[in-house]
Design an enzyme around this catalytic site. Structure first.
Site, PDB file in Angstrom:
ATOM      1  N   HIS A  15       0.729  -1.131   0.042  1.00  0.00           N
ATOM      2  CA  HIS A  15      -0.042   0.099   0.052  1.00  0.00           C
ATOM      3  C   HIS A  15       0.942   1.423   0.060  1.00  0.00           C
ATOM      4  O   HIS A  15       2.088   1.273  -0.118  1.00  0.00           O
ATOM      5  CB  HIS A  15      -0.793   0.055   1.181  1.00  0.00           C
ATOM      6  CG  HIS A  15      -0.210  -0.261   2.637  1.00  0.00           C
ATOM      7  ND1 HIS A  15       0.408   0.683   3.017  1.00  0.00           N
ATOM      8  CD2 HIS A  15      -0.137  -1.321   3.324  1.00  0.00           C
ATOM      9  CE1 HIS A  15       0.904   0.277   4.211  1.00  0.00           C
ATOM     10  NE2 HIS A  15       0.805  -0.850   4.327  1.00  0.00           N
ATOM     11  N   THR A  16       0.201   2.518   0.319  1.00  0.00           N
ATOM     12  CA  THR A  16       0.965   3.625   0.000  1.00  0.00           C
ATOM     13  C   THR A  16       2.033   4.076   0.886  1.00  0.00           C
ATOM     14  O   THR A  16       3.059   4.196   0.432  1.00  0.00           O
ATOM     15  CB  THR A  16       0.065   4.766   0.550  1.00  0.00           C
ATOM     16  OG1 THR A  16      -1.424   4.687  -0.379  1.00  0.00           O
ATOM     17  CG2 THR A  16       0.236   6.194   0.245  1.00  0.00           C
TER      18      THR A  16
END
Length: 89
Positions: A15-16
């Site tokens: 993810h980010t």
């Protein structure tokens, strides 16, 4: 060119937060190295945050990391650990 395939072990996928750390590390520590990440048919620039997020890598999916130029072995070792780690949320 140095190439290795990794299986994502982080339950929340890539993810980010880990993507940002990956991109920052690639750009800062390996400026002379080309970093390519492959997932299925998608082939992207691993030094671009936007490109990394478009991969949508989920838990247990595989990605291939290709590095060329610069210090390929070191880049593969350092950047590959981002795919093999569990990141805090």
């Amino acid at each position: 060119m140095n190439e290795k395939t990794y299986t994502i072990i982080n339950p929340t996928g890539f993810h980010t937060r880990p993507a940002r750390l990956f991109v920052d590390t690639a750009n800062e520590q390996f400026p002379d190295t080309t970093v390519t990440v492959i997932k299925g048919e998608k082939v992207i620039n691993g030094k671009s945050m936007l490109h990394m997020l478009t991969l949508g890598v989920k838990y247990q999916e595989q990605v291939t990391l290709q590095v060329s130029g610069g210090n390929e072995e070191e880049a593969q070792r350092v950047l590959g650990t981002f795919f093999e780690a569990i990141h805090n949320e």
